[in-house]
Design a protein around this motif. Structure first.
Motif, PDB file in Angstrom:
ATOM      1  N   VAL A   1       0.798  -1.106  -0.028  1.00 52.31           N
ATOM      2  CA  VAL A   1       0.031   0.065   0.079  1.00 52.31           C
ATOM      3  C   VAL A   1       0.740   1.279   0.066  1.00 52.31           C
ATOM      4  N   ARG A   2       1.835   1.282   0.824  1.00 55.37           N
ATOM      5  CA  ARG A   2       2.712   2.603   0.922  1.00 55.37           C
ATOM      6  C   ARG A   2       3.429   2.578  -0.475  1.00 55.37           C
ATOM      7  N   LEU A   3       3.750   1.650  -1.187  1.00 57.32           N
ATOM      8  CA  LEU A   3       4.824   1.629  -2.249  1.00 57.32           C
ATOM      9  C   LEU A   3       3.836   2.329  -3.400  1.00 57.32           C
ATOM     10  N   VAL A   4       2.747   1.923  -3.716  1.00 54.05           N
ATOM     11  CA  VAL A   4       1.679   2.240  -4.564  1.00 54.05           C
ATOM     12  C   VAL A   4       1.139   3.795  -4.323  1.00 54.05           C
ATOM     13  N   HIS A   5       0.952   4.108  -2.933  1.00 50.87           N
ATOM     14  CA  HIS A   5       0.638   5.245  -2.864  1.00 50.87           C
ATOM     15  C   HIS A   5       1.547   6.563  -3.050  1.00 50.87           C
ATOM     16  N   GLY A   6       2.794   6.195  -2.456  1.00 51.64           N
ATOM     17  CA  GLY A   6       3.915   6.903  -2.550  1.00 51.64           C
ATOM     18  C   GLY A   6       4.649   7.070  -3.927  1.00 51.64           C
ATOM     19  N   ILE A   7       4.550   6.217  -4.869  1.00 46.25           N
ATOM     20  CA  ILE A   7       5.267   5.933  -6.122  1.00 46.25           C
ATOM     21  C   ILE A   7       5.534   7.183  -6.891  1.00 46.25           C
ATOM     22  N   LYS A   8       4.382   8.186  -7.080  1.00 45.53           N
ATOM     23  CA  LYS A   8       4.565   9.338  -7.647  1.00 45.53           C
ATOM     24  C   LYS A   8       5.928  10.233  -7.388  1.00 45.53           C
ATOM     25  N   ASP A   9       5.744  10.319  -6.194  1.00 45.34           N
ATOM     26  CA  ASP A   9       6.965  11.342  -5.699  1.00 45.34           C
ATOM     27  C   ASP A   9       8.046  10.704  -5.079  1.00 45.34           C
ATOM     28  N   ASP A  10       7.992   9.434  -4.697  1.00 43.74           N
ATOM     29  CA  ASP A  10       9.292   8.744  -4.094  1.00 43.74           C
ATOM     30  C   ASP A  10      10.383   8.724  -5.130  1.00 43.74           C
ATOM     31  N   ASP A  11      11.527   8.717  -4.749  1.00 44.28           N
ATOM     32  CA  ASP A  11      12.760   8.511  -5.525  1.00 44.28           C
ATOM     33  C   ASP A  11      12.755   6.822  -5.806  1.00 44.28           C
ATOM     34  N   SER A  12      13.734   6.514  -6.849  1.00 43.72           N
ATOM     35  CA  SER A  12      13.860   4.978  -7.069  1.00 43.72           C
ATOM     36  C   SER A  12      14.420   4.064  -6.087  1.00 43.72           C
ATOM     37  N   VAL A  13      15.175   4.946  -5.346  1.00 43.92           N
ATOM     38  CA  VAL A  13      15.799   4.217  -4.178  1.00 43.92           C
ATOM     39  C   VAL A  13      14.639   3.866  -3.208  1.00 43.92           C
ATOM     40  N   THR A  14      13.785   4.508  -2.683  1.00 42.66           N
ATOM     41  CA  THR A  14      12.868   4.256  -1.892  1.00 42.66           C
ATOM     42  C   THR A  14      11.628   3.331  -2.232  1.00 42.66           C
ATOM     43  N   THR A  15      11.480   3.281  -3.684  1.00 42.58           N
ATOM     44  CA  THR A  15      10.623   2.377  -4.401  1.00 42.58           C
ATOM     45  C   THR A  15      11.141   1.074  -4.357  1.00 42.58           C
ATOM     46  N   GLN A  16      12.471   0.945  -4.576  1.00 45.06           N
ATOM     47  CA  GLN A  16      13.189  -0.252  -4.658  1.00 45.06           C
ATOM     48  C   GLN A  16      13.146  -0.965  -3.519  1.00 45.06           C
ATOM     49  N   GLU A  17      13.439  -0.403  -2.375  1.00 40.64           N
ATOM     50  CA  GLU A  17      13.409  -0.889  -0.923  1.00 40.64           C
ATOM     51  C   GLU A  17      12.101  -1.430  -0.346  1.00 40.64           C
ATOM     52  N   LEU A  18      11.091  -0.530  -0.851  1.00 33.15           N
ATOM     53  CA  LEU A  18       9.688  -1.204  -0.666  1.00 33.15           C
ATOM     54  C   LEU A  18       9.479  -2.139  -1.409  1.00 33.15           C
TER      55      LEU A  18
END
Length: 615
Positions: free
Chosen positions: A454-471
């Protein structure tokens, strides 16, 4: 040499103050950044250790060296009349004031951004009772009785009762009662012990004030096992009396509803309730067997039928226990049987709502949830599931009151904090939403993939690639198998480069074009994550292709909760496309909206058409 004077002259005290202020700010910033970037928690400790180690060195250099216009020099080489320590000291005063200002601002921000626990003076948490029985079934009975007391006390209108998840999280912990009270937002704790031997029962219970540990009331009940319902009623009445809550006998003639004379049935019921709270296929399989036996031994005990219905709504999420169609059929049958016996059964109405919701019968499901909450306003599970219906259908403003109430009643419940995060984030209260996401991830630990997805999909627009990768790495830990074709570490690696990711997602889409029912076979979040990643790189046609494939899944393979993620910011540019609106029609949303009210981001433009817009 006067050492105190010399310490002041060399600005040692100011250096110490500045170092401590700077250190505090760094620690607080690290505490925020580490979970936000999903960095190892040990990093917080490392920063603190470095700060502690560096402190004496900072003081040593302040004593031994002096800053001059020509640079850093040993103090002994600088004449007193040529020293600029007074100027340096003044600058340090400014630095200390600046750091303290930053600290105050950070404290205010931190206080406002974190979810607050609301304390009610007429509130109680029931901690799990100690098992003093000698038989193996004693623990189930003690836990089940504790849960039953939570349900019974919840029927007292003016009393706030902490939910099971939060209260049971303190099992076996020697926590100070004041800490427990502050954590759960309650002013009283009910705890005790249970000894069951053949047909005799001893229940010792005490009510304690969390503020000062004062024992308000205690009593030991030595009764026959058949009197267990009477004991529950007496405990609940004692709690209300001692908290100065007056019960209306006309509206609440009894707090213990639908009883059975068969104590074997009640044993089976309590053990099943505990097994269901633990989730997992093995526990649910056993709970179904026990409840099936209980309903045969006493076909008129509505509570067993209601719990059986609820067990089926959980079991069909584990296909190794039963298929979705079988679980829905048997669950609905059990719920309706419970309601024939007791039309006011809140759990039966809630379970029926769960099944109807997963069938996309939104209007009928909503009616069941509202009845469940009418008969038991503190039914946290029914409230949370109704809020899920509202999230799936885009009614975030309507859901807000329900998710807030769920967190108040069960502040340590992972799913309740996650629900609040979803609501707030989709109402554009991003910081508050992220705070709840972080809390749900912290509460879940490694036991659940759900908060990460849920956190990954909700924040993916503004998250950097490192955050998305870790999630995504955390989500992969919960894959259904270790040999996933697409939802694997290769997907994680492609996220850093948009072109590589696009190529990878196109390959996945082509594969699922031929094998559409497999899109969620590797991970229940796979389909919605593929769509979100495609939208992130602005390949909206590809994003819609993944969403359409998920919408075409049969009921055995669908991710029922994916609908709540359809409203995330990354899908903003495609919200009002014809293809997205066709997806909503497949789920039967427009007809529900027309009769039960439109969601936050959609409205009707004609009898047949509607618009959905979300930036």
């Amino acid at each position: 040499m006067n050492y105190l004077t010399e310490l002041k002259r060399r600005n040692i005290f100011k250096v110490a103050a500045a170092y401590l202020a700077l250190g505090w700010v760094v620690v607080q910033i690290t505490d925020v950044i580490v979970p936000a970037l999903n960095l190892p928690e040990a990093l917080n400790s490392i920063v603190v250790y470095i700060g502690i180690i560096g402190f004496p060195f900072a003081l040593f250099f302040a004593w031994a060296y002096e800053l001059t216009p020509e640079g850093l020099k040993p103090t002994k080489e600088v004449e007193v009349e040529n020293s600029i320590r007074s100027t340096t000291g003044q600058r340090m005063n400014y630095a200390i004031i600046g750091l303290l200002t930053v600290a105050v601002v950070f404290l205010l921000f931190d206080r406002n951004s974190k979810p607050e626990i609301v304390v009610n003076s007429k509130s109680v948490a029931v901690l799990p009772f100690l098992n003093m029985s000698e038989d193996d079934n004693g623990q189930y009975f003690a836990d089940g009785l504790s849960e039953e007391l939570i349900s019974v006390l919840s029927r007292i209108p003016e009393l706030k009762v902490s939910g099971r998840t939060s209260s049971f999280s303190f099992r076996g912990q020697l926590q100070d009662l004041q800490v427990i009270g502050e954590t759960l937002g309650v002013t009283h704790i009910l705890e005790g012990s249970v000894r069951k031997q053949e047909n005799r029962l001893r229940i010792s219970v005490q009510l304690t004030r969390t503020e000062d540990g004062f024992n308000i009331w205690s009593e030991t009940f030595d009764r026959f096992l058949r009197d267990v319902f009477v004991v529950q009623e007496e405990i609940a009445n004692a709690v209300s009396d001692n908290l100065a809550i007056k019960l209306d006998i006309e509206t609440t003639p009894t707090l213990v509803l639908n009883q059975t004379d068969n104590m074997k049935v009640y044993d089976l019921y309590l053990e099943s309730k505990v097994l269901m709270s633990r989730r997992g296929p093995d526990n649910l399989q056993r709970a179904l067997l026990l409840l099936d036996e209980a309903t045969k031994l006493d076909p008129n005990y509505a509570s067993s039928w209601g719990l059986l219905a609820q067990a089926h709504t959980l079991a069909y999420y584990y296909h190794e226990v039963e298929t979705t169609l079988v679980g829905m059929y048997l669950g609905e049958e059990a719920a309706r049987r419970a309601l024939e016996i007791d039309p006011t059964s809140s759990f039966a109405h809630g379970a029926l709502g769960d099944i109807l919701k997963d069938k996309y019968h939104w209007k009928e499901a909503e009616e069941q949830y509202l009845m469940a909450l009418e008969y038991d306003p503190q039914n946290t599970e029914a409230r949370a599931q109704y809020s899920q219906l509202l999230l799936r259908t885009g009614k975030f403003s309507d859901a807000l009151a329900y998710t807030e109430k769920s967190v108040i009643l069960d502040p340590l419940g992972t799913i309740y904090n996650l629900g609040s995060g979803v609501v707030l984030y989709n109402l554009n209260r991003f910081e508050e939403g992220l705070s709840y996401f972080d809390k749900s991830i912290e509460l879940a630990g490694n036991t659940s993939h759900f908060p990460y997805g849920v956190r990954l999909v909700h924040g993916i627009k503004d998250d950097d690639s490192v955050t998305t990768q870790e999630l995504l790495r955390q989500l992969l830990l919960h894959n259904k198998s270790s040999d996933a074709i697409f939802f694997n570490s290769k997907l994680v690696d492609t996220i850093a480069d948009a072109d590589t990711l696009n190529t990878y997602l196109i390959s996945a889409d082509n594969y699922f074009q031929e094998n559409p029912q497999q899109i969620n076979s590797e991970n229940i979040f796979a389909g919605i994550v593929y769509a979100a990643l495609a939208a992130k790189i602005e390949n909206y046609e590809l994003a819609l292709s993944f969403l359409e494939k998920e919408a075409s899944l049969d009921i055995e393979n669908v991710n029922h909760d994916a609908l709540a993620n359809h409203w995330v910011p990354v899908f903003g540019p495609i919200q009002n496309t014809l293809r997205f609106n066709e997806i909503r029609k497949r789920y039967g949303m427009p007809s529900y909206w027309r009769t039960n009210g439109w969601p936050d981001y959609c409205h009707s433009v004609s009898d047949q058409d509607f618009i959905c817009e979300k930036e």
